[in-house]
Design an enzyme around this catalytic site. Structure first.
Site, PDB file in Angstrom:
ATOM      1  N   TYR A  33       0.193 -79.204   4.251  1.00  0.00           N
ATOM      2  CA  TYR A  33      -0.715 -80.046   5.027  1.00  0.00           C
ATOM      3  C   TYR A  33      -1.924 -79.244   5.476  1.00  0.00           C
ATOM      4  CZ  TYR A  33       0.891 -77.965   9.465  1.00  0.00           C
ATOM      5  OH  TYR A  33       1.164 -77.100  10.492  1.00  0.00           O
ATOM      6  N   ARG A  52      -7.918 -73.246   1.634  1.00  0.00           N
ATOM      7  CA  ARG A  52      -6.565 -72.830   2.034  1.00  0.00           C
ATOM      8  C   ARG A  52      -5.526 -73.802   1.468  1.00  0.00           C
ATOM      9  NH1 ARG A  52      -5.227 -72.249   8.304  1.00  0.00           N
ATOM     10  NH2 ARG A  52      -5.428 -74.511   8.174  1.00  0.00           N
ATOM     11  N   ARG A 100      16.630 -87.330  -6.070  1.00  0.00           N
ATOM     12  CA  ARG A 100      16.857 -86.141  -5.239  1.00  0.00           C
ATOM     13  C   ARG A 100      17.598 -85.042  -6.008  1.00  0.00           C
ATOM     14  NH1 ARG A 100      19.833 -83.356  -1.809  1.00  0.00           N
ATOM     15  NH2 ARG A 100      18.827 -82.583   0.080  1.00  0.00           N
ATOM     16  N   LYS A 149       0.900 -73.193   4.266  1.00  0.00           N
ATOM     17  CA  LYS A 149       0.910 -74.196   5.345  1.00  0.00           C
ATOM     18  C   LYS A 149       1.844 -75.342   4.958  1.00  0.00           C
ATOM     19  CE  LYS A 149      -2.358 -76.340   8.597  1.00  0.00           C
ATOM     20  NZ  LYS A 149      -1.821 -75.889   9.866  1.00  0.00           N
ATOM     21  N   GLU A 182       2.414 -64.973  15.945  1.00  0.00           N
ATOM     22  CA  GLU A 182       1.376 -65.974  16.263  1.00  0.00           C
ATOM     23  C   GLU A 182       1.999 -67.015  17.166  1.00  0.00           C
ATOM     24  OE1 GLU A 182       0.180 -68.322  12.827  1.00  0.00           O
ATOM     25  OE2 GLU A 182       2.133 -68.005  11.908  1.00  0.00           O
ATOM     26  N   LEU A 207      -0.014 -67.656   9.611  1.00  0.00           N
ATOM     27  CA  LEU A 207      -0.904 -68.547   8.873  1.00  0.00           C
ATOM     28  C   LEU A 207      -2.330 -68.017   9.034  1.00  0.00           C
ATOM     29  CD1 LEU A 207      -1.037 -71.322   7.333  1.00  0.00           C
ATOM     30  CD2 LEU A 207      -1.945 -72.206   9.476  1.00  0.00           C
TER      31      LEU A 207
HETATM   32  N1  PLP Z   1      -0.729 -70.692  13.022  1.00  0.00           N
HETATM   33  C1  PLP Z   1       0.064 -71.762  12.872  1.00  0.00           C
HETATM   34  C2  PLP Z   1       1.532 -71.533  12.744  1.00  0.00           C
HETATM   35  C3  PLP Z   1      -0.481 -73.055  12.826  1.00  0.00           C
HETATM   36  O1  PLP Z   1       0.332 -74.117  12.659  1.00  0.00           O
HETATM   37  C4  PLP Z   1      -1.874 -73.215  12.962  1.00  0.00           C
HETATM   38  C5  PLP Z   1      -2.495 -74.541  12.922  1.00  0.00           C
HETATM   39  O2  PLP Z   1      -1.868 -75.544  12.810  1.00  0.00           O
HETATM   40  C6  PLP Z   1      -2.665 -72.074  13.131  1.00  0.00           C
HETATM   41  C7  PLP Z   1      -2.067 -70.831  13.133  1.00  0.00           C
HETATM   42  C8  PLP Z   1      -4.158 -72.178  13.275  1.00  0.00           C
HETATM   43  O3  PLP Z   1      -4.753 -72.488  12.056  1.00  0.00           O
HETATM   44  P1  PLP Z   1      -6.184 -73.215  12.008  1.00  0.00           P
HETATM   45  O4  PLP Z   1      -7.101 -72.386  12.835  1.00  0.00           O
HETATM   46  O5  PLP Z   1      -6.545 -73.222  10.580  1.00  0.00           O
HETATM   47  O6  PLP Z   1      -5.965 -74.581  12.604  1.00  0.00           O
END
Ligand code: PLP
Length: 285
Positions: A33, A52, A100, A149, A182, A207
């Site tokens: 996503y 991304r 499935r 993501k 994070e 991420l």
């Molecule tokens: N880290 C995680 C785990 C996230 O889910 C997100 C955003 O949803 C971010 C960092 C920040 O990413 P972005 O700045 O691209 O929204």
């Protein structure tokens, strides 16, 4: 006005916006996503979000369902049809619908695409940023490729709920070496006592936040000192400032970590400056 979603080629009222029970996103979290900020009706940093997205899809060997240009048109159409001035647009692509079975469908099936958008309350977000948020720390129990993501977000769901249960807004995830990776849904930053910004390097453990990347551009433009490296929870407790970055929160000051005030317990000047300057460096499309 009814909300409109794009589902596999059609713009539908929400009540009719449905996906198949054997969609692999539903069965296996086999999908990815993206979330973009919408501001003044424009998409912020769409190009980088779609780059991304392509990377996440490539890592999972899922086909892009349409060209980035065509996808951009769908995103803008969903924003326009929902009359979003300020808010977010969400897109999800899964490997598609198939009987499935864990292995990739053979022959290949078309990937499934859903796009939704919703308004956010700008005044409420600004009020929150002026006050700052509390975070808690929890163990990072996610898989080893959180740079993709993926829609497999159960550890983040549990971490965010743990934060809310403890009167905080976000959780900071801590790896087995005691280093902060994070936030559950945002990148984590601190400003040390001597004024150096620290945020973890973009490896497989975080991420690669688009907001993080733009914030790094702002940091350079403001000639601030930054280190991309892991930091411990103890460093965070002792920091002068802390904040998180994400597309919907931009730069959000953190004023408490595990119940301890960060600095003087109020949003710090570095976080506020980055928040203030951010949209001068982001792309509006
Ligand atoms: N880290 C995680 C785990 C996230 O889910 C997100 C955003 O949803 C971010 C960092 C920040 O990413 P972005 O700045 O691209 O929204």
């Amino acid at each position: 006005m009814s909300r409109i979603a794009y589902v596999n080629g059609r713009y539908l009222p929400f009540r009719d916006a449905k996906v198949h029970v054997e969609d692999r996103g539903y069965q296996f979290a086999d999908g990815v996503y993206e979330v973009c900020e919408v501001r003044g009706g424009r998409l912020i940093d769409q190009r980088r979000h779609l780059a991304r997205l392509k990377r996440s899809l490539d890592e999972l060997r899922i086909r892009m369902p349409m060209s980035p240009a065509a996808l951009g048109i769908v995103l803008r159409e969903v924003v326009a049809r929902n009359r979003i001035g300020y808010g977010l647009v969400y897109l999800q692509i899964t490997r598609g619908v198939a009987r499935r079975d864990a292995a990739f469908p053979a022959p290949e099936v078309p990937p499934a695409l859903v796009v939704t958008a919703r308004a956010l309350n700008k005044a409420r977000n600004e009020a929150l940023a002026a006050k700052g948020i509390a975070v808690i720390s929890v163990p990072d129990i996610r898989w080893g490729r959180v740079d993709i993501k993926s829609v497999g977000l159960l550890p983040s769901v549990l971490a965010r709920q743990a934060a809310i249960d403890r009167g905080a807004r976000e959780a900071w995830l801590v790896d087995k070496d005691g280093k902060v990776t994070e936030g559950a849904s945002a990148n984590a930053w601190i400003v040390t006592k001597i004024g150096t910004l620290v945020t973890r390097q973009a490896d497989h453990a975080i991420l690669r936040g688009i907001t993080r990347a733009v914030a790094l551009d702002v940091v350079k433009a403001l000639a601030l000192t930054v280190e991309e490296r892991p930091f411990t929870l103890e460093e965070a407790y002792a920091a002068r400032e802390a904040f998180i970055t994400s597309a919907t929160q931009i730069v959000m000051p953190v004023v408490r970590i595990d119940g301890r005030p960060v600095g003087d317990g109020r949003p710090g000047p570095v976080a506020m400056a980055l928040r203030q300057e951010f949209h001068r460096y982001a792309e509006a499309g």
